[in-house]
Design a protein around this motif. Structure first.
Motif, PDB file in Angstrom:
ATOM      1  N   UNK A  25       0.847  -1.194   0.000  1.00  0.00           N
ATOM      2  CA  UNK A  25       0.000   0.000   0.000  1.00  0.00           C
ATOM      3  C   UNK A  25       0.879   1.240   0.000  1.00  0.00           C
ATOM      4  N   UNK A  26       0.244   2.397   0.031  1.00  0.00           N
ATOM      5  CA  UNK A  26       1.002   3.645   0.066  1.00  0.00           C
ATOM      6  C   UNK A  26       1.744   3.762   1.393  1.00  0.00           C
ATOM      7  N   UNK A  27       1.084   3.369   2.494  1.00  0.00           N
ATOM      8  CA  UNK A  27       1.706   3.474   3.810  1.00  0.00           C
ATOM      9  C   UNK A  27       2.782   2.417   4.015  1.00  0.00           C
ATOM     10  N   UNK A  28       2.536   1.236   3.469  1.00  0.00           N
ATOM     11  CA  UNK A  28       3.462   0.115   3.660  1.00  0.00           C
ATOM     12  C   UNK A  28       3.666  -0.606   2.327  1.00  0.00           C
ATOM     13  N   UNK A  29       4.598  -0.137   1.491  1.00  0.00           N
ATOM     14  CA  UNK A  29       4.809  -0.766   0.186  1.00  0.00           C
ATOM     15  C   UNK A  29       5.512  -2.117   0.297  1.00  0.00           C
ATOM     16  N   UNK A  36       1.542  -1.204  -4.756  1.00  0.00           N
ATOM     17  CA  UNK A  36       0.625  -1.975  -5.597  1.00  0.00           C
ATOM     18  C   UNK A  36      -0.687  -1.252  -5.866  1.00  0.00           C
ATOM     19  N   UNK A  37      -1.084  -0.327  -5.010  1.00  0.00           N
ATOM     20  CA  UNK A  37      -2.343   0.378  -5.259  1.00  0.00           C
ATOM     21  C   UNK A  37      -2.233   1.287  -6.480  1.00  0.00           C
ATOM     22  N   UNK A  38      -1.079   1.932  -6.663  1.00  0.00           N
ATOM     23  CA  UNK A  38      -0.855   2.786  -7.830  1.00  0.00           C
ATOM     24  C   UNK A  38      -0.052   2.083  -8.921  1.00  0.00           C
ATOM     25  N   UNK A  39       0.413   0.869  -8.655  1.00  0.00           N
ATOM     26  CA  UNK A  39       1.217   0.085  -9.597  1.00  0.00           C
ATOM     27  C   UNK A  39       2.460   0.852 -10.038  1.00  0.00           C
ATOM     28  N   UNK A  40       3.208   1.369  -9.053  1.00  0.00           N
ATOM     29  CA  UNK A  40       4.416   2.126  -9.363  1.00  0.00           C
ATOM     30  C   UNK A  40       5.587   1.608  -8.530  1.00  0.00           C
ATOM     31  N   UNK A  41       6.767   1.706  -9.107  1.00  0.00           N
ATOM     32  CA  UNK A  41       7.986   1.376  -8.385  1.00  0.00           C
ATOM     33  C   UNK A  41       8.500   2.646  -7.735  1.00  0.00           C
ATOM     34  N   UNK A  56      13.344   8.862   0.785  1.00  0.00           N
ATOM     35  CA  UNK A  56      11.993   9.134   0.286  1.00  0.00           C
ATOM     36  C   UNK A  56      10.938   8.957   1.373  1.00  0.00           C
ATOM     37  N   UNK A  57      11.396   8.855   2.624  1.00  0.00           N
ATOM     38  CA  UNK A  57      10.528   8.747   3.804  1.00  0.00           C
ATOM     39  C   UNK A  57       9.688   7.477   3.812  1.00  0.00           C
ATOM     40  N   UNK A  58      10.281   6.376   3.378  1.00  0.00           N
ATOM     41  CA  UNK A  58       9.652   5.054   3.465  1.00  0.00           C
ATOM     42  C   UNK A  58      10.441   4.266   4.496  1.00  0.00           C
ATOM     43  N   UNK A  59       9.797   3.912   5.599  1.00  0.00           N
ATOM     44  CA  UNK A  59      10.506   3.177   6.657  1.00  0.00           C
ATOM     45  C   UNK A  59       9.911   1.802   6.907  1.00  0.00           C
ATOM     46  N   UNK A  60       8.641   1.596   6.569  1.00  0.00           N
ATOM     47  CA  UNK A  60       8.004   0.304   6.786  1.00  0.00           C
ATOM     48  C   UNK A  60       7.636  -0.322   5.450  1.00  0.00           C
ATOM     49  N   UNK A  61       7.995  -1.594   5.273  1.00  0.00           N
ATOM     50  CA  UNK A  61       7.690  -2.311   4.040  1.00  0.00           C
ATOM     51  C   UNK A  61       7.192  -3.718   4.373  1.00  0.00           C
ATOM     52  N   UNK A  62       6.591  -4.346   3.379  1.00  0.00           N
ATOM     53  CA  UNK A  62       6.226  -5.760   3.452  1.00  0.00           C
ATOM     54  C   UNK A  62       7.237  -6.508   2.603  1.00  0.00           C
ATOM     55  N   UNK A  63       7.878  -7.523   3.158  1.00  0.00           N
ATOM     56  CA  UNK A  63       8.927  -8.253   2.434  1.00  0.00           C
ATOM     57  C   UNK A  63       8.299  -9.341   1.583  1.00  0.00           C
TER      58      UNK A  63
END
Length: 142
Positions: free
Chosen positions: A45-49, A67-72, A110-117
């Protein structure tokens, strides 16, 4: 000396080739089905890519995907010119760990700290584990 194949031998050879092509197609179907099922479970998601891994025999690629916007959002691989100078070979655990660390620093910028592996179809072992460890050391949370 080459032996001439008799008619029966040629037919058997054709049957063997057909069998192996069917096995190869079946294997590809199974791999695609596993990947499809994994995508149903793991969504970014946007919060947790999603941090996705692709591993080839020579290199390793990692990217963070929304995945919501289908962008890398962020990507990194052993093919990148700035990383190629730091490593000898792209298929080592040290290179994979470096990829994880660089990916984490780029994502924190880019201020992304949480992800799903998302390990994909690969076992959580060796180079895939090294990418995850490097990303954790760089500041990402799974």
């Amino acid at each position: 000396m080459q032996q001439k194949l008799e008619l029966g031998d040629r037919q058997n050879l054709i049957k063997v080739k057909e069998f192996f092509t069917k096995v190869k197609l079946l294997n590809e179907k199974l791999v695609n089905q596993v990947n499809k099922n994994m995508k149903k479970v793991i969504k970014g998601t946007v919060e947790r890519p999603r941090l996705s891994i692709f591993r080839s025999n020579a290199h390793i690629y990692a990217q963070i995907i929304d995945d919501t916007n289908a962008t890398t959002l962020v990507s990194c691989s052993t093919v990148d010119p700035e990383i190629k100078t730091q490593i000898k070979k792209g298929n080592t655990c040290e290179a994979s760990k470096l990829i994880g660390q660089i990916l984490a620093t780029r994502s924190v910028e880019k201020k992304i700290t949480q992800v799903i592996f998302d390990r994909g179809r690969y076992m959580y072992h060796g180079r895939v584990k090294a990418v995850a460890d490097g990303a954790r050391e760089g500041g990402l949370e799974f």
